[in-house]
Design an enzyme around this catalytic site. Structure first.
Site, PDB file in Angstrom:
ATOM      1  N   GLY A   1     -26.924 -28.758   2.568  1.00 48.67           N
ATOM      2  CA  GLY A   1     -26.965 -28.940   4.020  1.00 48.67           C
ATOM      3  C   GLY A   1     -27.898 -27.988   4.735  1.00 48.67           C
ATOM      4  O   GLY A   1     -28.205 -26.904   4.252  1.00 48.67           O
TER       5      GLY A   1
ATOM      6  N   HIS B   1     -34.873 -28.045   9.849  1.00 50.73           N
ATOM      7  CA  HIS B   1     -35.566 -28.196  11.127  1.00 50.73           C
ATOM      8  C   HIS B   1     -35.859 -26.860  11.807  1.00 50.73           C
ATOM      9  O   HIS B   1     -36.141 -26.812  12.999  1.00 50.73           O
ATOM     10  CB  HIS B   1     -34.746 -29.093  12.063  1.00 50.73           C
TER      11      HIS B   1
ATOM     12  N   ASP C   1     -37.481 -36.830  13.611  1.00 48.96           N
ATOM     13  CA  ASP C   1     -37.044 -36.004  14.749  1.00 48.96           C
ATOM     14  C   ASP C   1     -38.208 -35.366  15.500  1.00 48.96           C
ATOM     15  O   ASP C   1     -38.133 -34.199  15.899  1.00 48.96           O
ATOM     16  CB  ASP C   1     -36.055 -34.916  14.278  1.00 48.96           C
TER      17      ASP C   1
ATOM     18  N   ASP D   1     -33.638 -32.684  -2.203  1.00 47.85           N
ATOM     19  CA  ASP D   1     -32.662 -32.048  -1.314  1.00 47.85           C
ATOM     20  C   ASP D   1     -31.830 -31.084  -2.151  1.00 47.85           C
ATOM     21  O   ASP D   1     -31.424 -31.428  -3.257  1.00 47.85           O
ATOM     22  CB  ASP D   1     -31.746 -33.115  -0.690  1.00 47.85           C
TER      23      ASP D   1
ATOM     24  N   PHE E   1     -28.403 -39.486  10.140  1.00 54.69           N
ATOM     25  CA  PHE E   1     -28.884 -39.288  11.509  1.00 54.69           C
ATOM     26  C   PHE E   1     -30.153 -40.108  11.756  1.00 54.69           C
ATOM     27  O   PHE E   1     -31.036 -39.704  12.501  1.00 54.69           O
ATOM     28  CB  PHE E   1     -29.152 -37.797  11.754  1.00 54.69           C
TER      29      PHE E   1
ATOM     30  N   SER F   1     -37.188 -27.663  -1.522  1.00 58.19           N
ATOM     31  CA  SER F   1     -38.464 -28.391  -1.479  1.00 58.19           C
ATOM     32  C   SER F   1     -39.669 -27.496  -1.768  1.00 58.19           C
ATOM     33  O   SER F   1     -40.647 -27.952  -2.369  1.00 58.19           O
ATOM     34  CB  SER F   1     -38.628 -29.103  -0.135  1.00 58.19           C
TER      35      SER F   1
ATOM     36  N   SER G   1     -31.923 -42.686   4.678  1.00 57.95           N
ATOM     37  CA  SER G   1     -33.369 -42.943   4.678  1.00 57.95           C
ATOM     38  C   SER G   1     -33.847 -43.335   3.283  1.00 57.95           C
ATOM     39  O   SER G   1     -34.744 -44.176   3.142  1.00 57.95           O
ATOM     40  CB  SER G   1     -34.133 -41.706   5.162  1.00 57.95           C
TER      41      SER G   1
HETATM   42 MG    MG Z   1     -33.532 -36.013  10.707  1.00 60.60          MG
END
Ligand code: MG
Length: 189
Positions: free
Chosen positions: A68, A137, A163, A64, A13, A117, A45
């Site tokens: 997800g 997020h 974002d 990570d 994304f 994390s 990224s």
């Molecule tokens: Mg993002």
């Protein structure tokens, strides 16, 4: 800039412009110390960061849990059926992440950390030249990442956040809120 040819086909994304921005900051940061990103997903990224870091033999730690975020799960907007793991009922982006890094010839630069994390931050002692936050997020996840990692960045280092949408119509608030929090603290400009 020697970005790999399969980069456009890597799931993710991140816009190319954003990737170039990461690349440029990673290039200048790499001379000062290792880089860490939170939220690898399939490695898009990571490839921008690590292609730059490799120029100076600098490591990129990529954190990570690979199961997800909320929005990646079944029934949510960003679910990808190709990443679904029947055994866990969640997605598993780790095989795809490793495949993409191998193809990009970056396994000599990236150190994958498959974990939460907050847990990783608990014992972390290595000073970082750059931290890129693109994990969960939700408000809780974003603030945890900011609070847990902000003091691990060296003076003069870079905190990058994905974002960040100043206009609520463009996207969710938590990344913008931690961006504002960072600016409200004297250590960030
Ligand atoms: Mg993002």
């Amino acid at each position: 800039m020697k970005l790999p040819s399969h980069l456009n086909s890597v799931k993710g994304f991140l816009d190319h412009d954003e990737g170039i921005c990461l690349y440029n900051h990673a290039l200048s940061s790499s001379k000062k110390g290792p880089i860490l990103e939170i939220g690898s997903y399939c490695g898009k990224s990571t490839i921008y960061l690590a292609t730059a870091a490799k120029e100076y033999n600098c490591s990129v730690y990529s954190v990570d849990h690979h199961t997800g975020s909320e929005e990646n799960q079944v029934g949510w907007e960003y679910h990808d059926i190709e990443l679904f793991d029947e055994e866990t009922g969640k997605i598993n982006s780790f095989p795809e992440f490793m495949r993409n890094l191998r193809k990009a010839n970056l396994l000599d630069t990236v150190i994958p950390i498959v974990s939460d994390s907050s847990l990783v931050s608990r014992d972390w002692k290595i000073p970082l030249s750059m931290v890129f936050i693109d994990g969960g997020h939700t408000m809780e996840a974003a603030f945890n990442d900011f609070n847990n990692w902000k003091d691990k960045i060296i003076k003069g280092g870079i905190l990058a956040i994905h974002d960040v949408f100043p206009n609520p119509d463009d996207g969710g608030r938590p990344p913008f809120e931690i961006y504002r929090k960072a600016l409200s603290e004297k250590n960030f400009k």
